[in-house]
Motif scaffolding. Sequence first.
Motif, PDB file in Angstrom:
ATOM      1  N   PHE A 159      32.785  73.926  14.889  1.00  0.00           N
ATOM      2  CA  PHE A 159      32.686  73.303  13.758  1.00  0.00           C
ATOM      3  C   PHE A 159      31.953  72.102  13.617  1.00  0.00           C
ATOM      4  N   CYS A 160      31.746  71.374  12.515  1.00  0.00           N
ATOM      5  CA  CYS A 160      31.221  70.133  12.394  1.00  0.00           C
ATOM      6  C   CYS A 160      31.552  69.685  11.063  1.00  0.00           C
ATOM      7  N   VAL A 161      32.228  68.359  10.977  1.00  0.00           N
ATOM      8  CA  VAL A 161      33.015  67.897   9.737  1.00  0.00           C
ATOM      9  C   VAL A 161      32.111  66.654   9.514  1.00  0.00           C
ATOM     10  N   SER A 162      31.453  66.470   8.619  1.00  0.00           N
ATOM     11  CA  SER A 162      30.344  65.419   8.221  1.00  0.00           C
ATOM     12  C   SER A 162      31.307  64.088   7.817  1.00  0.00           C
ATOM     13  N   GLY A 163      30.798  62.704   8.036  1.00  0.00           N
ATOM     14  CA  GLY A 163      31.422  61.620   7.396  1.00  0.00           C
ATOM     15  C   GLY A 163      30.748  60.877   6.458  1.00  0.00           C
ATOM     16  N   MET A 164      30.674  59.488   6.977  1.00  0.00           N
ATOM     17  CA  MET A 164      30.604  58.336   5.340  1.00  0.00           C
ATOM     18  C   MET A 164      28.995  58.818   5.029  1.00  0.00           C
ATOM     19  N   LEU A 165      27.959  59.287   5.661  1.00  0.00           N
ATOM     20  CA  LEU A 165      26.745  59.595   5.222  1.00  0.00           C
ATOM     21  C   LEU A 165      26.916  60.731   4.204  1.00  0.00           C
ATOM     22  N   THR A 166      27.644  61.378   4.162  1.00  0.00           N
ATOM     23  CA  THR A 166      27.601  62.593   3.392  1.00  0.00           C
ATOM     24  C   THR A 166      27.377  62.102   1.819  1.00  0.00           C
ATOM     25  N   PRO A 167      26.589  62.685   0.938  1.00  0.00           N
ATOM     26  CA  PRO A 167      26.008  62.204  -0.309  1.00  0.00           C
ATOM     27  C   PRO A 167      27.392  62.658  -1.154  1.00  0.00           C
ATOM     28  N   PRO A 168      27.913  62.035  -2.125  1.00  0.00           N
ATOM     29  CA  PRO A 168      29.022  62.130  -3.059  1.00  0.00           C
ATOM     30  C   PRO A 168      28.792  63.666  -3.918  1.00  0.00           C
ATOM     31  N   THR A 169      27.401  63.760  -3.889  1.00  0.00           N
ATOM     32  CA  THR A 169      27.099  64.815  -5.003  1.00  0.00           C
ATOM     33  C   THR A 169      27.153  65.940  -4.227  1.00  0.00           C
ATOM     34  N   LEU A 183      41.347  71.713   6.045  1.00  0.00           N
ATOM     35  CA  LEU A 183      41.196  70.126   5.891  1.00  0.00           C
ATOM     36  C   LEU A 183      41.654  69.663   4.754  1.00  0.00           C
ATOM     37  N   GLU A 184      41.506  70.125   3.693  1.00  0.00           N
ATOM     38  CA  GLU A 184      42.168  69.691   2.195  1.00  0.00           C
ATOM     39  C   GLU A 184      43.702  69.578   2.337  1.00  0.00           C
ATOM     40  N   GLU A 185      44.335  70.783   3.077  1.00  0.00           N
ATOM     41  CA  GLU A 185      45.836  70.914   2.924  1.00  0.00           C
ATOM     42  C   GLU A 185      46.182  69.738   4.200  1.00  0.00           C
ATOM     43  N   LEU A 186      45.431  69.297   4.934  1.00  0.00           N
ATOM     44  CA  LEU A 186      45.590  68.119   5.876  1.00  0.00           C
ATOM     45  C   LEU A 186      45.617  66.811   5.068  1.00  0.00           C
ATOM     46  N   GLY A 187      45.224  66.817   3.943  1.00  0.00           N
ATOM     47  CA  GLY A 187      45.016  65.470   3.228  1.00  0.00           C
ATOM     48  C   GLY A 187      43.576  64.821   3.691  1.00  0.00           C
ATOM     49  N   VAL A 222      42.583  57.241   5.177  1.00  0.00           N
ATOM     50  CA  VAL A 222      41.739  57.820   5.988  1.00  0.00           C
ATOM     51  C   VAL A 222      41.913  57.911   7.228  1.00  0.00           C
ATOM     52  N   LEU A 223      42.376  56.695   8.038  1.00  0.00           N
ATOM     53  CA  LEU A 223      42.649  57.183   9.411  1.00  0.00           C
ATOM     54  C   LEU A 223      43.800  57.908   9.720  1.00  0.00           C
ATOM     55  N   ASP A 224      44.815  57.750   9.045  1.00  0.00           N
ATOM     56  CA  ASP A 224      45.863  58.921   9.254  1.00  0.00           C
ATOM     57  C   ASP A 224      45.332  60.388   9.251  1.00  0.00           C
ATOM     58  N   ALA A 225      44.671  60.458   8.057  1.00  0.00           N
ATOM     59  CA  ALA A 225      44.089  61.774   7.891  1.00  0.00           C
ATOM     60  C   ALA A 225      43.274  62.442   8.873  1.00  0.00           C
ATOM     61  N   ARG A 226      42.372  61.563   9.295  1.00  0.00           N
ATOM     62  CA  ARG A 226      41.504  61.829  10.575  1.00  0.00           C
ATOM     63  C   ARG A 226      42.326  62.281  11.693  1.00  0.00           C
ATOM     64  N   ILE A 227      43.548  61.373  12.194  1.00  0.00           N
ATOM     65  CA  ILE A 227      44.186  61.711  13.285  1.00  0.00           C
ATOM     66  C   ILE A 227      45.098  63.050  13.012  1.00  0.00           C
ATOM     67  N   ARG A 228      45.441  63.340  11.884  1.00  0.00           N
ATOM     68  CA  ARG A 228      45.908  64.638  11.617  1.00  0.00           C
ATOM     69  C   ARG A 228      44.815  65.820  11.882  1.00  0.00           C
ATOM     70  N   ALA A 233      42.818  70.111  15.242  1.00  0.00           N
ATOM     71  CA  ALA A 233      41.730  70.902  15.812  1.00  0.00           C
ATOM     72  C   ALA A 233      42.146  71.330  17.321  1.00  0.00           C
ATOM     73  N   VAL A 234      42.994  70.477  17.828  1.00  0.00           N
ATOM     74  CA  VAL A 234      43.288  70.771  19.426  1.00  0.00           C
ATOM     75  C   VAL A 234      44.410  71.992  19.310  1.00  0.00           C
ATOM     76  N   LEU A 235      45.186  72.031  18.185  1.00  0.00           N
ATOM     77  CA  LEU A 235      46.292  73.123  18.241  1.00  0.00           C
ATOM     78  C   LEU A 235      45.644  74.479  17.685  1.00  0.00           C
ATOM     79  N   GLU A 236      44.715  74.413  16.609  1.00  0.00           N
ATOM     80  CA  GLU A 236      44.232  75.533  15.904  1.00  0.00           C
ATOM     81  C   GLU A 236      42.756  76.002  16.269  1.00  0.00           C
TER      82      GLU A 236
END
Length: 447
Positions: A159-169, A183-187, A222-228, A233-236
């Motif tokens: 998988f790939c989850v994009s970051g800060m350069l993702t357009p808000p729209t 991911l949304e469930e993880l906050g 944001v940092l805590d959610a990234r860590i979760r 990703a490791v577990l699932e």
Amino acid sequence: MTDARRADPAAPDRRGEHVDRDARDTRDEREGPRVVALAVDGMEPSLLERWVDAGELPELRALREDGAYGVARCSSLSSANQWTTHFTGVTPETHGVTGFLKGDRKRRAGEPAPEARELVNLSDIRVKTYPELLAEAGVSVGLINPLPLWPPLELDEGFCVSGMLTPPTTDRWVHPPDMEPELEELGYRIDVRYSDRPYGFVDDDLFGEVSLSTLHDDMFDVLDARIRATKHAVLEHDLDYLYSLLKSVDVIQHCFWAHMEGDDPTYGEAILDSYRRVDDLVGWLRAETDANLLVFSDHGFGPRRGDPPAGIHRVARTVARRVPVPMAVRRAYDAVLRSPVEVGADGVSVESTTGVHSDPAVWVLDGPDVGPGRPGEIRFEDIPPTVLALLGESVPAAYVGSAVAAAPTPRIEERSLSVRRDVRVGDEEVVSERLHNLGYAEMVDED
């Protein structure tokens, strides 16, 4: 991943406990990804040394004692340049990204660049990334928050989850799309975002709009959610390679450096707290996986000591962003910035970002495929071939770096890195023109 490979919630706390290398080497089955690359944006070598020596970061101390570590010299202080170099193994002259803005190369050459106020994306990368090469070889790859990979890479496995350069729209921020609910469930949050700024961009003007407590809480959220998400990703997810970028550490240092230097009782430990979170994650990864673990940054950090006159700042900033950057030029620019910083009566109240990027970066490596190591200086460009070597994959001959001595010796292979990207980017997905000076963002001159 099977339940047998998940963490046992009743297992004893292994924080700070050394893992016996021989015991790991004789395990019948490797647990978790074969390689985990924990990218900590802006981790500063001097802070790491200080807090390791003070006993604040026991897991990173153990990782260094068991493996290999040192500093990594930076060819650029722009995160856009550095992370694209990481994912391609080649220089900006070859991969084509020379800053966060499109048209930057044309603008410097005095050529028309009407697109120069748009953020770069995947279409601007001229060569294949190593995750794409790994996917072609059947390696399962997970990418969390990779810069500047938007739209997210569509890998056959992983998988790939994009970051800060993702357009808000846009609603395209994760592939495959069916990962979005978990991911949304993880906050999970793409990054902080205020007003019409792109994700993750914080400038001096923001301090008049958003309280410091809001900035602090949002960045750590944001940092805590990234860590979760990294643990999830490791577990699932059954991965061979996991990359996770903890970019919030960079932004926290931009905003709270003066508070750290001033021993502010409220925010003086904000940066240390972010490093502690990294340390906890390192401990968790060592306890729950048998991975080769690489912790590294794209640059270091230091204090911002005020601004020189606007004209000098504009010229120096332009020069400092060229690649490769002569260290003499960079040091001269740093010297210009060493005028006293304006602070409030309490010595720590500031109305600007107070930390700026510096050279060198850090790297720490240990795992079952890592040989004996000692403190050593490498180039940032040595990281990508090291990752490929740890995965047992060949390194393209075009890569400018070499795998570190503690990693397995890789095969060097002549192969084409050329790629034709069909990236769909509509007008509705163009990021706002308002870009802000983080100390590394390429600005368009107002004149």
